[in-house]
Design an enzyme around this catalytic site. Structure first.
Site, mmCIF file in Angstrom:
data_model
loop_
_atom_site.group_PDB
_atom_site.id
_atom_site.type_symbol
_atom_site.label_atom_id
_atom_site.label_comp_id
_atom_site.label_asym_id
_atom_site.label_seq_id
_atom_site.Cartn_x
_atom_site.Cartn_y
_atom_site.Cartn_z
ATOM 1 N N ASN A 87 50.268 36.172 52.724
ATOM 2 C CA ASN A 87 49.156 35.327 53.151
ATOM 3 C C ASN A 87 47.835 35.985 52.760
ATOM 4 O OD1 ASN A 87 50.967 33.553 54.424
ATOM 5 N ND2 ASN A 87 50.940 34.766 56.308
ATOM 6 N N HIS A 100 50.601 42.821 52.557
ATOM 7 C CA HIS A 100 52.003 42.918 52.958
ATOM 8 C C HIS A 100 52.719 41.649 52.544
ATOM 9 C CE1 HIS A 100 49.640 41.186 56.242
ATOM 10 N NE2 HIS A 100 50.691 40.406 56.476
#
Ligand code: AMP
Ligand code: ZN
Length: 114
Positions: A87, A100
């Site tokens: 995201n 991540h």
């Protein structure tokens, strides 16, 4: 990077259990899982988000995909399918500004993601 949660976790400064680690990345279970398998693949290097990726990070990102493939096999979702998601920014619903990758699987995921 001070006050970065994933810098602290990846440096082993918290009690988070790693399900995999090597010299570049750590992998641990998401604290708020959205699927039966929900792992976070986190580089030890602080990169805030995808917008801050540099060409020099290409090998790291390639290795993260290799780790994702390995973890999918270990968690027995390689054949059933899974999703690898990063995201970015407010509209992308990023909440931790240390890059991540979410590895999600173990159920039928929906598309579009909402
Ligand atoms: P994102 O919203 O894409 O930035 O993803 C951040 C993820 O980190 C969320 O899915 C959170 O549930 C997860 N998270 C936050 N704090 C922790 C923690 N201490 N241990 C494991 N996962 C965490
Ligand atoms: Zn960080």
């Amino acid at each position: 990077m001070e006050d970065c949660l994933f810098c602290k976790i990846s440096a082993g400064e918290t009690d988070t259990d790693f399900v995999y680690q090597d010299d570049q990345v750590v992998v641990f279970e998401d604290i708020n899982p959205q699927a039966p398998v929900h792992l976070l693949i986190v580089p030890k290097k602080h990169i805030a988000d995808l917008n801050n990726l540099q060409p020099a990070d290409n090998e790291l990102i390639g290795n993260i995909y290799q780790v994702a493939k390995k973890m999918a096999a270990e968690y027995d979702i390689a054949e059933s399918g899974y999703r690898l998601v990063s995201n970015c920014g407010d509209d992308g619903c990023q909440s931790v500004y240390h890059i991540h990758f979410h590895l999600l699987g173990g159920r039928q995921l929906q598309w579009p993601p909402g």
